[in-house]
Motif scaffolding. Structure first.
Motif, PDB file in Angstrom:
ATOM      1  N   VAL A  39      -5.720  -4.498  -8.507  1.00 62.75           N
ATOM      2  CA  VAL A  39      -4.519  -3.677  -8.331  1.00 62.75           C
ATOM      3  C   VAL A  39      -4.926  -2.518  -7.435  1.00 62.75           C
ATOM      4  O   VAL A  39      -5.562  -1.569  -7.880  1.00 62.75           O
ATOM      5  N   ILE A  40      -4.569  -2.586  -6.169  1.00 65.07           N
ATOM      6  CA  ILE A  40      -5.043  -1.615  -5.187  1.00 65.07           C
ATOM      7  C   ILE A  40      -4.351  -0.274  -5.392  1.00 65.07           C
ATOM      8  O   ILE A  40      -3.134  -0.206  -5.522  1.00 65.07           O
ATOM      9  N   ASN A  41      -5.146   0.790  -5.419  1.00 59.79           N
ATOM     10  CA  ASN A  41      -4.636   2.150  -5.457  1.00 59.79           C
ATOM     11  C   ASN A  41      -4.743   2.697  -4.031  1.00 59.79           C
ATOM     12  O   ASN A  41      -5.842   2.991  -3.561  1.00 59.79           O
ATOM     13  N   PRO A  42      -3.622   2.843  -3.316  1.00 70.10           N
ATOM     14  CA  PRO A  42      -3.699   3.210  -1.896  1.00 70.10           C
ATOM     15  C   PRO A  42      -4.180   4.625  -1.635  1.00 70.10           C
ATOM     16  O   PRO A  42      -4.494   4.958  -0.497  1.00 70.10           O
ATOM     17  N   ALA A  43      -4.268   5.475  -2.659  1.00 66.97           N
ATOM     18  CA  ALA A  43      -4.741   6.839  -2.452  1.00 66.97           C
ATOM     19  C   ALA A  43      -6.248   6.891  -2.259  1.00 66.97           C
ATOM     20  O   ALA A  43      -6.768   7.857  -1.713  1.00 66.97           O
ATOM     21  N   LEU A  72       0.810  -1.210   0.000  1.00 66.96           N
ATOM     22  CA  LEU A  72       0.000   0.000   0.000  1.00 66.96           C
ATOM     23  C   LEU A  72       0.851   1.270   0.000  1.00 66.96           C
ATOM     24  O   LEU A  72       0.482   2.276   0.597  1.00 66.96           O
ATOM     25  N   THR A  73       1.984   1.237  -0.672  1.00 67.01           N
ATOM     26  CA  THR A  73       2.837   2.407  -0.825  1.00 67.01           C
ATOM     27  C   THR A  73       3.073   2.645  -2.301  1.00 67.01           C
ATOM     28  O   THR A  73       3.419   1.725  -3.039  1.00 67.01           O
ATOM     29  N   LYS A  74       2.881   3.899  -2.725  1.00 70.61           N
ATOM     30  CA  LYS A  74       3.154   4.251  -4.113  1.00 70.61           C
ATOM     31  C   LYS A  74       4.608   4.674  -4.269  1.00 70.61           C
ATOM     32  O   LYS A  74       5.239   5.124  -3.314  1.00 70.61           O
TER      33      LYS A  74
END
Length: 95
Positions: free
Chosen positions: A41-45, A13-15
């Motif tokens: 595909v998880i977008n953590p924002a 969960l880090t971009k």
């Protein structure tokens, strides 16, 4: 020791630095049809409609809608899981 729902997910969960910030509007408004193959595909924002991080990178089939989110059926081992996810966390797979 904390064991919350996000424990052990720091790398997932880090971009990366150049990818930080909110997603584009087109990513938020993606549409899928029932039967489409998608990857999670998880977008953590975006916290709304985020599936659990154990399903990151899994592929499944869209089986329906629930509100503004999609229901994705995943085969994990001998069981079928149904995951509710916002469209920003899904990526269409072409065959």
């Amino acid at each position: 020791m904390s064991r919350g729902s996000r424990s052990g997910s720091r790398n997932i969960l880090t971009k990366r630095i150049k990818e930080r910030g909110m997603p584009k509007v087109n990513d938020l408004l993606k549409t899928f049809d029932v039967g489409d193959r998608v990857a999670i595909v998880i977008n953590p924002a975006v916290h709304n409609g985020m599936p659990h991080h154990t399903f990151e990178g899994r592929t499944g089939i869209v089986s329906g809608m629930q509100g503004s989110c999609y229901v994705v059926s995943l085969n994990i081992g001998n069981t079928t899981r149904k995951i509710i996810s916002a469209p920003v966390h899904l990526k269409r797979l072409y065959q």
